[in-house]
Design a protein around this motif. Structure first.
Motif, mmCIF file in Angstrom:
data_model
loop_
_atom_site.group_PDB
_atom_site.id
_atom_site.type_symbol
_atom_site.label_atom_id
_atom_site.label_comp_id
_atom_site.label_asym_id
_atom_site.label_seq_id
_atom_site.Cartn_x
_atom_site.Cartn_y
_atom_site.Cartn_z
ATOM 1 N N GLN A 141 -30.076 -21.065 24.092
ATOM 2 C CA GLN A 141 -31.168 -20.128 24.334
ATOM 3 C C GLN A 141 -32.387 -20.623 23.554
ATOM 4 N N PRO A 142 -33.547 -20.681 24.185
ATOM 5 C CA PRO A 142 -34.717 -21.292 23.533
ATOM 6 C C PRO A 142 -35.111 -20.647 22.201
ATOM 7 N N ILE A 143 -35.122 -19.316 22.132
ATOM 8 C CA ILE A 143 -35.553 -18.656 20.893
ATOM 9 C C ILE A 143 -34.540 -18.878 19.782
ATOM 10 N N VAL A 144 -33.261 -18.881 20.132
ATOM 11 C CA VAL A 144 -32.214 -19.134 19.141
ATOM 12 C C VAL A 144 -32.331 -20.568 18.627
ATOM 13 N N ALA A 145 -32.557 -21.503 19.528
ATOM 14 C CA ALA A 145 -32.697 -22.905 19.129
ATOM 15 C C ALA A 145 -33.917 -23.100 18.228
ATOM 16 N N GLN A 146 -35.016 -22.427 18.540
ATOM 17 C CA GLN A 146 -36.222 -22.556 17.717
ATOM 18 C C GLN A 146 -36.008 -21.995 16.323
ATOM 19 N N ILE A 147 -35.392 -20.826 16.240
ATOM 20 C CA ILE A 147 -35.133 -20.219 14.931
ATOM 21 C C ILE A 147 -34.195 -21.104 14.117
ATOM 22 N N TRP A 148 -33.153 -21.622 14.773
ATOM 23 C CA TRP A 148 -32.195 -22.477 14.083
ATOM 24 C C TRP A 148 -32.872 -23.746 13.546
ATOM 25 N N MET A 149 -33.730 -24.351 14.357
ATOM 26 C CA MET A 149 -34.408 -25.574 13.924
ATOM 27 C C MET A 149 -35.359 -25.310 12.756
ATOM 28 N N VAL A 150 -36.053 -24.173 12.779
ATOM 29 C CA VAL A 150 -36.940 -23.825 11.667
ATOM 30 C C VAL A 150 -36.127 -23.649 10.384
ATOM 31 N N LEU A 151 -35.021 -22.925 10.477
ATOM 32 C CA LEU A 151 -34.186 -22.724 9.292
ATOM 33 C C LEU A 151 -33.629 -24.045 8.776
ATOM 34 N N GLU A 152 -33.201 -24.913 9.695
ATOM 35 C CA GLU A 152 -32.667 -26.216 9.290
ATOM 36 C C GLU A 152 -33.749 -27.060 8.602
ATOM 37 N N ARG A 153 -34.955 -27.069 9.150
ATOM 38 C CA ARG A 153 -36.033 -27.875 8.572
ATOM 39 C C ARG A 153 -36.479 -27.351 7.217
ATOM 40 N N VAL A 154 -36.457 -26.044 7.040
ATOM 41 C CA VAL A 154 -36.869 -25.462 5.768
ATOM 42 C C VAL A 154 -35.807 -25.697 4.695
ATOM 43 N N LEU A 155 -34.539 -25.566 5.065
ATOM 44 C CA LEU A 155 -33.480 -25.598 4.062
ATOM 45 C C LEU A 155 -32.869 -26.971 3.824
ATOM 46 N N GLU A 156 -33.043 -27.902 4.725
ATOM 47 C CA GLU A 156 -32.417 -29.217 4.538
ATOM 48 C C GLU A 156 -32.894 -29.939 3.274
ATOM 49 N N PRO A 157 -34.174 -29.876 2.897
ATOM 50 C CA PRO A 157 -34.569 -30.509 1.622
ATOM 51 C C PRO A 157 -33.870 -29.884 0.411
ATOM 52 N N ILE A 158 -33.479 -28.636 0.510
ATOM 53 C CA ILE A 158 -32.759 -27.984 -0.585
ATOM 54 C C ILE A 158 -31.264 -28.290 -0.485
ATOM 55 N N TYR A 159 -30.719 -28.215 0.725
ATOM 56 C CA TYR A 159 -29.274 -28.414 0.932
ATOM 57 C C TYR A 159 -28.855 -29.870 0.747
ATOM 58 N N GLY A 160 -29.684 -30.813 1.146
ATOM 59 C CA GLY A 160 -29.310 -32.225 1.150
ATOM 60 C C GLY A 160 -28.787 -32.747 -0.179
ATOM 61 N N PRO A 161 -29.567 -32.619 -1.264
ATOM 62 C CA PRO A 161 -29.078 -33.119 -2.555
ATOM 63 C C PRO A 161 -27.811 -32.407 -3.036
ATOM 64 N N ILE A 162 -27.698 -31.123 -2.737
ATOM 65 C CA ILE A 162 -26.514 -30.370 -3.170
ATOM 66 C C ILE A 162 -25.292 -30.820 -2.382
ATOM 67 N N ARG A 163 -25.458 -31.062 -1.085
ATOM 68 C CA ARG A 163 -24.332 -31.531 -0.262
ATOM 69 C C ARG A 163 -23.825 -32.885 -0.733
ATOM 70 N N ARG A 164 -24.730 -33.731 -1.219
ATOM 71 C CA ARG A 164 -24.307 -35.039 -1.727
ATOM 72 C C ARG A 164 -23.491 -34.907 -3.011
ATOM 73 N N LEU A 165 -23.749 -33.864 -3.792
ATOM 74 C CA LEU A 165 -23.033 -33.669 -5.049
ATOM 75 C C LEU A 165 -21.688 -32.971 -4.866
ATOM 76 N N LEU A 166 -21.605 -32.066 -3.882
ATOM 77 C CA LEU A 166 -20.368 -31.313 -3.680
ATOM 78 C C LEU A 166 -19.316 -32.172 -2.984
ATOM 79 N N PRO A 167 -18.051 -32.013 -3.377
ATOM 80 C CA PRO A 167 -16.997 -32.752 -2.679
ATOM 81 C C PRO A 167 -16.737 -32.145 -1.297
ATOM 82 N N ALA A 168 -16.122 -32.924 -0.414
ATOM 83 C CA ALA A 168 -15.776 -32.430 0.923
ATOM 84 C C ALA A 168 -14.733 -31.328 0.790
#
Length: 95
Positions: A38-65
């Motif tokens: 759904q276009p609106i769902v995809a847009q909201i998801w992409m905005v959230l991903e773009r905003v949070l990825e700079p925060i999540y990225g370094p933490i994901r590299r530190l956390l174990p699988a």
């Protein structure tokens, strides 16, 4: 200087809101309540991903699988609360 404290707390609140929205939306997508096609769902998801990825990225590299469990939002929320506590305990420096 009190304005600076309030701005910092506002930024922490906005980031907290985005993290909570991202977590809830990921649950809704995983349980197929929402559809990413759904276009609106995809847009909201992409905005959230773009905003949070700079925060999540370094933490994901530190956390174990963890075998499919992503604890990154939990770590971010704990970090936000810790930052809030630090700001409130040092509020006298802003006056």
């Amino acid at each position: 200087m009190q304005s600076l404290l309030q701005i910092l707390l506002l930024v922490l609140d906005v980031i907290w809101f985005f993290v909570i929205a991202h977590v809830i939306m990921s649950w809704l997508l995983n349980f197929q309540v929402l559809n990413i096609r759904q276009p609106i769902v995809a847009q909201i998801w992409m905005v959230l991903e773009r905003v949070l990825e700079p925060i999540y990225g370094p933490i994901r590299r530190l956390l174990p699988a963890m075998g499919g469990i992503d604890l990154t939002p939990l770590v971010v929320i704990i970090g936000l609360y810790a930052a809030r506590i630090i700001l409130y305990n040092n509020a006298a420096a802003f006056y």
